[in-house]
Scaffold this active site. Structure first.
Site: not given
Ligand code: NAD
Length: 362
Positions: A141, A191, A223, A247, A251
């Protein structure tokens, strides 16, 4: 010596939920033998209306001089037409940046009385009590280079995922410290099979782990973590990960609990000032109607007691009071399931119910 707490109620239901949270904080502080000095200031739309800016410099200075900040929520239709740079949300981004808040802590807990609110089966949801520790100020980001270009007539865009070892080390320590206060298990989500950035995270997390041999560490691909969160969420204690994965996973973890009005958060930084806020927004649709659920804000106060004041005992009393209120059957409107018929409490009455429980437990 008294401890300064800056309260930034913000917009919409922000002032309603922070008022109840402050009442709980006052009683909890007495319990903890803490002397608090609470000040209030403006942020978001309220600050735009009064001072022409979503966050005034003087408020930033007040926040820096405080031990902790309790924030409500910002935003609303009144300010939606403003440009991105002058909108209420800018105040939120600025205070996070000014306080150097690099660690975002989002617990996802299922209160037994609310297990039916989850979209997952009760036996899967039973006992969920996990904490996502997300790196907040680095990663894709913020990485450079970034931007768009026209290359040989084709639109192209790029972002860069970059972390250095200092950024990884400090967030990992926050996560290990949290795991120590909980069930002593940490899952690092990555990852590393395709990303060099994740390989560096693996190395640094393993190095930091040497200082925490009482905490069990696992590495999990992002994943498969996303799958396990819906298949077997009870297996997780603390999860640590970078900005992008955090992020999404925070959620996902939050939503398996089913109730937006129940989710607290903490953001911690290097300067030592913690920012505590409910995850929900300013809910303009119910603002000013005494219909908001104050429990996310009250649980944010519990996080403040735990992380800023290191009073896990009093934090547990606040959480215990919330659990008991729900077990007694009290609900704000947002916690009533479709098809369920039961009377609801307003925001103030829910605050009263928590205070009564806290006093009962004294
Ligand atoms: P929202 O979280 O404000 O509301 C979503 C839905 O959940 C609404 O129906 C609302 O009534 C309900 N809800 C939320 N919190 C509740 C509570 N405590 N009790 C009962 N019901 C509750 O999200 P939104 O509608 O997408 O956004 C509204 C405004 O809030 C926008 O201006 C948005 O930018 C802002 N926002 C701010 C923050 C923040 O300050 N951290 C976060 C998200 C959204």
């Amino acid at each position: 010596m008294s401890e300064k707490i800056l309260v930034l109620p913000g917009d919409g239901i922000g002032p309603e939920v922070t008022r109840e949270a402050c009442r709980v904080l006052e009683i909890a502080a007495q319990r903890a033998g803490l002397k608090l000095e609470m000040e209030e200031a403006l942020i978001g739309g309220a600050s735009i209306d009064a001072d022409g800016t979503p966050l005034a410099d003087a408020v930033v200075a007040q926040a820096r001089a405080s031990r902790a900040v309790l924030l409500g929520a910002v935003g609303g239709p009144k300010w939606d037409a403003l440009s991105v740079d002058t909108r209420p949300e800018k105040g939120l981004l600025r205070i996070r940046k000014e306080l150097g808040l690099f660690a975002n802590l989002r617990p996802a807990t299922v209160f037994p009385a609310l297990a039916g609110a989850s979209t997952l089966r009760p036996e899967v949801v039973d006992g969920i009590d996990l904490l996502v520790v997300r790196e907040l100020t680095g990663g894709i980001y913020f990485g450079e280079p970034r931007g768009r270009a026209l290359v040989e007539g084709r639109r192209e865009a790029r972002n860069t995922m970059v972390y250095d070892e200092v950024e990884i080390d400090r967030i990992t320590r926050v996560a290990f410290d949290s795991a120590r206060r909980r069930r002593h298990h940490l899952t690092h989500v990555h990852k590393a099979n395709v990303l060099e950035v994740s390989q560096l995270w693996m190395e640094v997390v393993d190095e930091v782990a040497k200082d925490y041999d009482d905490v069990e560490l696992a590495h999990q691909l992002v994943d498969s973590c996303a799958m396990l969160l819906v298949r077997d969420p009870g297996r997780f204690d603390v999860i640590v990960t970078g900005n992008l994965f955090g992020d999404i996973l925070s959620d996902e973890a939050a939503m398996i609990t089913g109730s937006l009005g129940m989710l607290p958060s903490a953001s911690l930084g290097e300067g030592g000032v913690g920012l505590y806020e409910p995850v929900h927004g300013s809910a303009p649709d119910i603002a000013g109607q005494d219909a908001a659920n104050p429990l996310a804000a009250i649980l944010s106060v519990a996080m403040m007691l735990e992380h800023t004041f290191e009073r896990e005992d009093v934090a547990a009393q606040v959480r215990g009071a919330v659990t008991a209120v729900l077990a007694e059957g009290h609900r704000t409107g947002d916690l009533v399931l479709d098809g369920e018929e039961r009377p609801t409490l307003g925001c103030v009455a829910m605050g009263d119910a928590v205070l009564r429980q806290l006093e009962k437990g004294a």
